[in-house]
Motif scaffolding. Structure first.
Motif, PDB file in Angstrom:
ATOM      1  N   PHE A  60       0.834  -1.209   0.000  1.00  0.00           N
ATOM      2  CA  PHE A  60       0.000   0.000   0.000  1.00  0.00           C
ATOM      3  C   PHE A  60       0.868   1.258   0.000  1.00  0.00           C
ATOM      4  N   ILE A  61       1.874   1.304   0.859  1.00  0.00           N
ATOM      5  CA  ILE A  61       2.723   2.494   0.938  1.00  0.00           C
ATOM      6  C   ILE A  61       3.475   2.719  -0.372  1.00  0.00           C
ATOM      7  N   LEU A  62       3.910   1.635  -1.018  1.00  0.00           N
ATOM      8  CA  LEU A  62       4.679   1.763  -2.252  1.00  0.00           C
ATOM      9  C   LEU A  62       3.832   2.264  -3.425  1.00  0.00           C
ATOM     10  N   ILE A  63       2.522   2.276  -3.259  1.00  0.00           N
ATOM     11  CA  ILE A  63       1.670   2.899  -4.275  1.00  0.00           C
ATOM     12  C   ILE A  63       2.086   4.350  -4.500  1.00  0.00           C
ATOM     13  N   PHE A  64       2.583   5.000  -3.447  1.00  0.00           N
ATOM     14  CA  PHE A  64       2.856   6.431  -3.491  1.00  0.00           C
ATOM     15  C   PHE A  64       4.270   6.766  -3.978  1.00  0.00           C
ATOM     16  N   LEU A  65       4.972   5.777  -4.522  1.00  0.00           N
ATOM     17  CA  LEU A  65       6.239   6.082  -5.174  1.00  0.00           C
ATOM     18  C   LEU A  65       6.008   7.104  -6.287  1.00  0.00           C
ATOM     19  N   PRO A  66       6.897   8.065  -6.438  1.00  0.00           N
ATOM     20  CA  PRO A  66       6.666   9.118  -7.434  1.00  0.00           C
ATOM     21  C   PRO A  66       6.897   8.613  -8.851  1.00  0.00           C
ATOM     22  N   PRO A  67       6.285   9.244  -9.838  1.00  0.00           N
ATOM     23  CA  PRO A  67       6.589   8.915 -11.235  1.00  0.00           C
ATOM     24  C   PRO A  67       8.080   9.120 -11.506  1.00  0.00           C
ATOM     25  N   GLY A  68       8.688   8.148 -12.151  1.00  0.00           N
ATOM     26  CA  GLY A  68      10.110   8.244 -12.436  1.00  0.00           C
ATOM     27  C   GLY A  68      11.005   7.644 -11.376  1.00  0.00           C
ATOM     28  N   TRP A  69      10.418   6.989 -10.369  1.00  0.00           N
ATOM     29  CA  TRP A  69      11.224   6.401  -9.296  1.00  0.00           C
ATOM     30  C   TRP A  69      12.174   5.325  -9.820  1.00  0.00           C
ATOM     31  N   PHE A  70      11.843   4.742 -10.968  1.00  0.00           N
ATOM     32  CA  PHE A  70      12.608   3.631 -11.531  1.00  0.00           C
ATOM     33  C   PHE A  70      13.759   4.098 -12.428  1.00  0.00           C
ATOM     34  N   LEU A  71      13.847   5.401 -12.708  1.00  0.00           N
ATOM     35  CA  LEU A  71      14.878   5.912 -13.597  1.00  0.00           C
ATOM     36  C   LEU A  71      16.254   5.850 -12.941  1.00  0.00           C
ATOM     37  N   GLU A  72      17.287   5.766 -13.756  1.00  0.00           N
ATOM     38  CA  GLU A  72      18.641   5.670 -13.215  1.00  0.00           C
ATOM     39  C   GLU A  72      19.122   7.001 -12.660  1.00  0.00           C
ATOM     40  N   LYS A  73      18.821   8.089 -13.345  1.00  0.00           N
ATOM     41  CA  LYS A  73      19.261   9.413 -12.910  1.00  0.00           C
ATOM     42  C   LYS A  73      18.115  10.417 -12.972  1.00  0.00           C
ATOM     43  N   PRO A  74      17.134  10.267 -12.089  1.00  0.00           N
ATOM     44  CA  PRO A  74      16.020  11.219 -12.078  1.00  0.00           C
ATOM     45  C   PRO A  74      16.439  12.525 -11.400  1.00  0.00           C
ATOM     46  N   GLU A  75      15.574  13.498 -11.452  1.00  0.00           N
ATOM     47  CA  GLU A  75      15.877  14.763 -10.797  1.00  0.00           C
ATOM     48  C   GLU A  75      15.836  14.612  -9.281  1.00  0.00           C
ATOM     49  N   LYS A  76      16.376  15.605  -8.616  1.00  0.00           N
ATOM     50  CA  LYS A  76      16.561  15.546  -7.166  1.00  0.00           C
ATOM     51  C   LYS A  76      15.245  15.355  -6.426  1.00  0.00           C
ATOM     52  N   ALA A  77      14.171  16.011  -6.873  1.00  0.00           N
ATOM     53  CA  ALA A  77      12.875  15.905  -6.189  1.00  0.00           C
ATOM     54  C   ALA A  77      12.338  14.480  -6.227  1.00  0.00           C
ATOM     55  N   ILE A  78      12.555  13.781  -7.320  1.00  0.00           N
ATOM     56  CA  ILE A  78      12.083  12.394  -7.442  1.00  0.00           C
ATOM     57  C   ILE A  78      12.884  11.487  -6.512  1.00  0.00           C
ATOM     58  N   ARG A  79      14.194  11.724  -6.445  1.00  0.00           N
ATOM     59  CA  ARG A  79      15.018  10.930  -5.531  1.00  0.00           C
ATOM     60  C   ARG A  79      14.568  11.129  -4.088  1.00  0.00           C
ATOM     61  N   ALA A  80      14.314  12.372  -3.733  1.00  0.00           N
ATOM     62  CA  ALA A  80      13.892  12.671  -2.362  1.00  0.00           C
ATOM     63  C   ALA A  80      12.551  12.021  -2.046  1.00  0.00           C
ATOM     64  N   ALA A  81      11.588  12.127  -2.974  1.00  0.00           N
ATOM     65  CA  ALA A  81      10.260  11.548  -2.755  1.00  0.00           C
ATOM     66  C   ALA A  81      10.333  10.027  -2.638  1.00  0.00           C
ATOM     67  N   THR A  82      11.187   9.405  -3.451  1.00  0.00           N
ATOM     68  CA  THR A  82      11.335   7.946  -3.406  1.00  0.00           C
ATOM     69  C   THR A  82      11.885   7.490  -2.060  1.00  0.00           C
TER      70      THR A  82
END
Length: 325
Positions: free
Chosen positions: A137-159
């Motif tokens: 249930f909690i992992l539903i809220f992973l941000p879009p792009g969490w699977f990318l190798e080098k996402p932007e800083k905001a995505i890394r923080a949210a993940t």
């Protein structure tokens, strides 16, 4: 109200130890990605494993459906069970192939909810799968792009924040268990009953469990006979469980607490034949291999972060002068 919230935050904050809990470091983000993928791979494994006992469940019609599968009362029971199993298998397939999409993660959670509700609709609740459901249930809220190798800083923080939420949820379940053990102590003491702080508490609990289940255990009988050894184990278990949520906010304690709770589950199996092996799996993934845990073993930092004991040692400033250096 604001004062209470600040005190709560201060209580659970890790102080200087939380400096290692960075939500932007790339290597921590990559570790979290790997752990999340491992989690979903194990979800798929459990789903495929269910195929082995599918025929047995199709023959069970004496069920009392829990609320997520209450709809079974209004359909052909065999067809309804078949539908639940197919949904569970599809959820496992999505866990292997499509976890980058939030819709797929929602379907995985719903598939787990339906299957576990059905599996627990036979008069007895098995708590072994609850953590898997809560984590999905909690992992539903992973941000879009969490699977990318080098996402932007905001995505890394949210993940990393979502991952930290998974860790907190795991430890919250143990803290709740310890909390209810503690609040029963004065009630039982007033009633002149055996409570958890008494030396004979754990041996009586083991004996009651073995008699109720007509089971045998490797160490149960021995611990009943040597109940003074059981007493510190009981005190240690309450301490470990009650302060689990505390430990989730202190990275230096992640590996220690994860291993401690795994040892607790091993002891439960050896003494009372209570199995929580899936919990050991999640503790290994999320805490023994925690990406937030310090790379080096700094025992002074660990002692400083220990609940209750840390307050005693913190008064000796020189002792901790180099704890985080």
């Amino acid at each position: 109200m604001n004062c209470s919230a600040k005190l709560l935050v201060k209580f659970f904050s890790g102080g200087r130890s939380n400096q290692s809990l960075s939500f932007t470091l790339t290597h921590k983000f990559l570790s979290v990605q790997f752990i999340v993928r491992c989690f979903y791979a194990l979800v798929a494994f459990y789903s495929l494993q269910s195929l082995s006992f599918w025929p047995d469940y199709l023959n069970k019609i004496d069920l009392v459906p829990l609320w997520p599968v209450y709809w079974l009362n209004y359909v052909d029971i065999s067809s309804g069970i078949t539908l639940i199993f197919w949904f569970y298998i599809i959820g496992g397939f999505l866990a292997l192939t499509a976890t980058r999409w939030r819709t797929a993660r929602i379907l995985i959670f719903l598939a787990l909810l339906e299957f576990m509700a059905f599996d627990n609709s036979f008069g007895k609740i098995n708590h072994g799968g609850h953590l898997q459901l809560l984590l999905s249930f909690i992992l539903i809220f992973l941000p879009p792009g969490w699977f990318l190798e080098k996402p932007e800083k905001a995505i890394r923080a949210a993940t990393l924040i979502v991952f930290s939420g998974c860790q907190s949820m795991i430890m919250l379940t143990y803290t709740m268990s310890g909390f209810f053990k503690i609040i029963q102590i004065p009630i039982q003491a007033i009633r002149n009953q055996v409570h958890t702080l008494m030396p004979e508490a754990l041996p009586l609990q083991i004996a009651n469990r073995l008699v109720q289940t007509d089971a045998t255990s490797y160490l149960g009988t021995w611990l009943i006979e040597h109940y003074f050894i059981a007493w510190p184990l009981m005190i240690g278990t309450i301490y470990l469980q009650f302060f689990s949520l505390w430990a989730s906010f202190r990275p230096s304690l992640h590996r220690l607490w994860g291993l401690g709770l795994i040892c607790f589950h091993i002891a439960s199996q050896l003494t009372m034949s209570i199995s929580f092996w899936s919990n050991c799996l999640w503790l290994t993934l999320f805490f023994v291999n925690s990406p937030f845990a310090p790379k080096r073993f700094v025992w002074r930092q660990i002692v400083r972060d220990l609940p209750l004991f840390g307050f005693v040692f913190m008064k000796k400033g020189k002792f901790f002068a180099n704890a985080t250096q």
